[in-house]
Design a protein around this motif. Structure first.
Motif, PDB file in Angstrom:
ATOM      1  N   ARG A 218      41.339  41.585  51.963  1.00 43.00           N
ATOM      2  CA  ARG A 218      41.072  41.394  50.536  1.00 43.00           C
ATOM      3  C   ARG A 218      41.341  42.724  49.841  1.00 43.00           C
ATOM      4  O   ARG A 218      40.845  43.774  50.272  1.00 43.00           O
ATOM      5  N   LEU A 219      42.116  42.676  48.777  1.00 42.15           N
ATOM      6  CA  LEU A 219      42.418  43.869  47.986  1.00 42.15           C
ATOM      7  C   LEU A 219      41.628  43.765  46.693  1.00 42.15           C
ATOM      8  O   LEU A 219      41.836  42.843  45.899  1.00 42.15           O
ATOM      9  N   GLY A 220      40.694  44.686  46.483  1.00 40.78           N
ATOM     10  CA  GLY A 220      39.814  44.546  45.337  1.00 40.78           C
ATOM     11  C   GLY A 220      39.442  45.861  44.694  1.00 40.78           C
ATOM     12  O   GLY A 220      40.273  46.753  44.529  1.00 40.78           O
ATOM     13  N   SER A 221      38.174  45.984  44.369  1.00 34.87           N
ATOM     14  CA  SER A 221      37.673  47.183  43.705  1.00 34.87           C
ATOM     15  C   SER A 221      36.224  47.399  44.104  1.00 34.87           C
ATOM     16  O   SER A 221      35.601  46.532  44.727  1.00 34.87           O
ATOM     17  N   LYS A 222      35.686  48.564  43.715  1.00 32.79           N
ATOM     18  CA  LYS A 222      34.295  48.890  44.033  1.00 32.79           C
ATOM     19  C   LYS A 222      33.635  49.501  42.804  1.00 32.79           C
ATOM     20  O   LYS A 222      34.295  50.110  41.964  1.00 32.79           O
ATOM     21  N   MET A 223      32.304  49.309  42.724  1.00 32.26           N
ATOM     22  CA  MET A 223      31.563  49.735  41.544  1.00 32.26           C
ATOM     23  C   MET A 223      30.346  50.570  41.936  1.00 32.26           C
ATOM     24  O   MET A 223      29.613  50.219  42.860  1.00 32.26           O
ATOM     25  N   LEU A 224      30.162  51.681  41.206  1.00 25.51           N
ATOM     26  CA  LEU A 224      29.010  52.557  41.379  1.00 25.51           C
ATOM     27  C   LEU A 224      28.126  52.449  40.135  1.00 25.51           C
ATOM     28  O   LEU A 224      28.630  52.548  39.009  1.00 25.51           O
TER      29      LEU A 224
END
Length: 488
Positions: A427-433
């Protein structure tokens, strides 16, 4: 390697765990007949607080379900409290105890060769209403690297497809690496599955370590005793002697079959179904009166509990070294396992972001959203976490998005690349802080703005003043929040 300090006592196994649950009043016995295919899933799904012992199943079986129904059960298995659980497990990860090979064990009491056993007669249940059929969710697979002989143990769901055949989901991690090596040689991979053991064996299987680390050594550290192993009958592998059931077989190279769909840990059916390998079984060994282990998947169910704890502890252990040693209090995987909460006291402005970036690039692919909070926020309480986010976060300053990241392949919210059973599946996605911490103690004036309201004399106890003794039960439900949390 550390030596065990508990070598004189009987080995810990699923039966000793059942005794612990019984003694702690955490086990409910189900005496009425239950159909694993049509009824058991609904009953297990409703039991988020207690373990269930099914006493009356088809073909004379008994089964343990929700054997670790919640974090409280996990703490019981490790002999600690919920708040101390993750730091303790992080410490135990550093103590690996080598397994001990023995000549015989309870799992060898009965031996059935191919044609003498029938997997369709096991009390494997159907977890969700859209599942492709009965599946064994509690199987821990043992494989070896064909080049080095290093052992690996990991979770795998097994869709029952016949008397001696199942499907298998091979997630692209260590067992998959081993399988690819066999496939390149055009050879079947020898495998052995254990069903039913002490929950700390399952915790070890859910612990992601460096490739080549034997999870059974991690299990020894968790248990504080060597795991007793016996040789398999038909494959060159060793398995825990005190398990309830062992299935031995091979995964053929190159061959794939349709598998699934199945309910998974994130509470969806979408991920993981498709063209997956199969397992062909040669032998079953088990205890004479073997107890089957049924594991229900879904968010905050048993299938997630012993993934949450190793994830949290591994990342806690990693964060302890970030920036020369932060003031880190706790870490906990959030519902769905793709989120993480970090409890800390920041020493400097920006330190929370440093820890969150380290957490999102750990050994685990699961976390994509991480929130950092101070010690006065109870990370075991979702309402407390959301309170911190809504009252301590300035979105334009405190929320960061990292795009184009490699994420967990079972996350249905992200675009899928490749397909199951192939090397490109991802899965190619994103991350959140989300930084929901308040100013560091060094900036006392700014920190004082976030002083939480509380009455004076909070050390007083309501039950000491009330005539109704039942108020003590109310206090027992949340003693830390109204007491120690705000007084720290």
């Amino acid at each position: 390697m550390a030596a065990s300090s508990r070598s004189n006592r009987p080995p810990r196994d699923m039966r000793s765990w059942i005794d612990e649950l019984e003694e702690a009043n955490e086990l409910v016995h189900i005496a009425k007949p239950v159909d694993p295919v049509t009824e058991m899933g609904a009953l297990i799904y409703q039991s988020r607080e207690k373990a269930l012992m099914f006493e009356n199943l088809p073909n004379g079986w008994r089964s343990l379900g929700q054997g670790t129904a919640n974090i409280r059960h996990a703490a019981l298995a490790f002999g600690t409290t919920e708040e101390k659980l993750v730091p303790l497990v992080a410490e135990r990860m550093g103590i690996q105890i080598a397994p001990e090979l023995v000549d015989d064990g309870p799992v060898k009491e009965v031996c059935f060769r191919k044609g003498e056993f029938d997997l369709t007669q096991l009390p494997a249940h159907v977890s969700g209403h859209m599942d492709g059929g009965p599946a064994i969710g509690s199987a821990l697979m043992i494989t070896k690297d064909p080049d080095t002989g290093t052992r690996n143990m990991s979770y795998h769901r097994l869709q029952i497809k016949g008397p001696d055949k199942t499907g298998i989901l091979l997630y692209p991690r260590d067992a998959w690496k081993n399988y690819l090596k066999y496939q390149e040689r055009d050879e079947p991979m020898p495998v052995a599955f254990i069903i039913g053991h002490h929950p700390l064996i399952y915790a070890a299987a859910g612990t992601t370590a460096s490739y080549g680390v034997d999870e059974l050594e991690i299990a020894g550290g968790y248990l504080d005793e060597p795991v007793r192993l016996v040789k398999c009958e038909t494959v060159d592998l060793e398995v825990p002697a005190d398990a309830e059931i062992v299935l031995e077989g091979y995964i053929p190279p190159h061959y794939r079959e349709e598998e699934g769909p199945f309910s998974e840990f994130q509470d969806y059916y979408l991920a993981g179904a498709g063209q997956n390998p199969i397992v062909e079984y040669q032998c079953m060994t088990r205890r004479q009166d073997a107890i089957f282990k049924n594991l229900q998947n879904g968010t905050e169910m048993e299938g997630g509990v012993f993934h949450k704890i190793p994830i949290s502890a591994t990342i806690y252990r990693r964060l302890q070294a970030v920036g020369g040693g932060p003031d880190l209090h706790n870490v906990m995987s959030l519902p769905g396992i793709f989120g993480l909460a970090i409890q800390m006291t920041p020493r400097f402005y920006g330190e929370a972001k440093n820890l969150m970036m380290a957490a999102l690039s750990s050994q685990y692919q699961h976390p994509k959203i991480v929130v950092a909070v101070d010690r006065d926020v109870d990370i075991f309480n979702p309402a407390e976490l959301w309170w911190a986010v809504t009252t301590r976060v300035n979105p334009e300053r405190d929320v960061s998005i990292i795009s184009n990241t490699h994420n967990h392949t079972m996350d249905p919210s992200l675009p899928e690349v490749g397909a199951t059973g192939t090397g490109l599946w991802q899965r190619l996605g994103s991350k959140m802080l989300i930084d929901a911490t308040i100013p560091p103690p060094a900036d006392a004036e700014a920190r004082a703005t976030f002083e939480r309201t509380r009455p004076a004399n909070l050390e007083l106890r309501l039950e000491d003043f009330a005539a109704d003794e039942s108020l003590s039960l109310v206090r027992a439900m949340s003693p830390d929040f109204f007491g120690s949390k705000l007084l720290k």
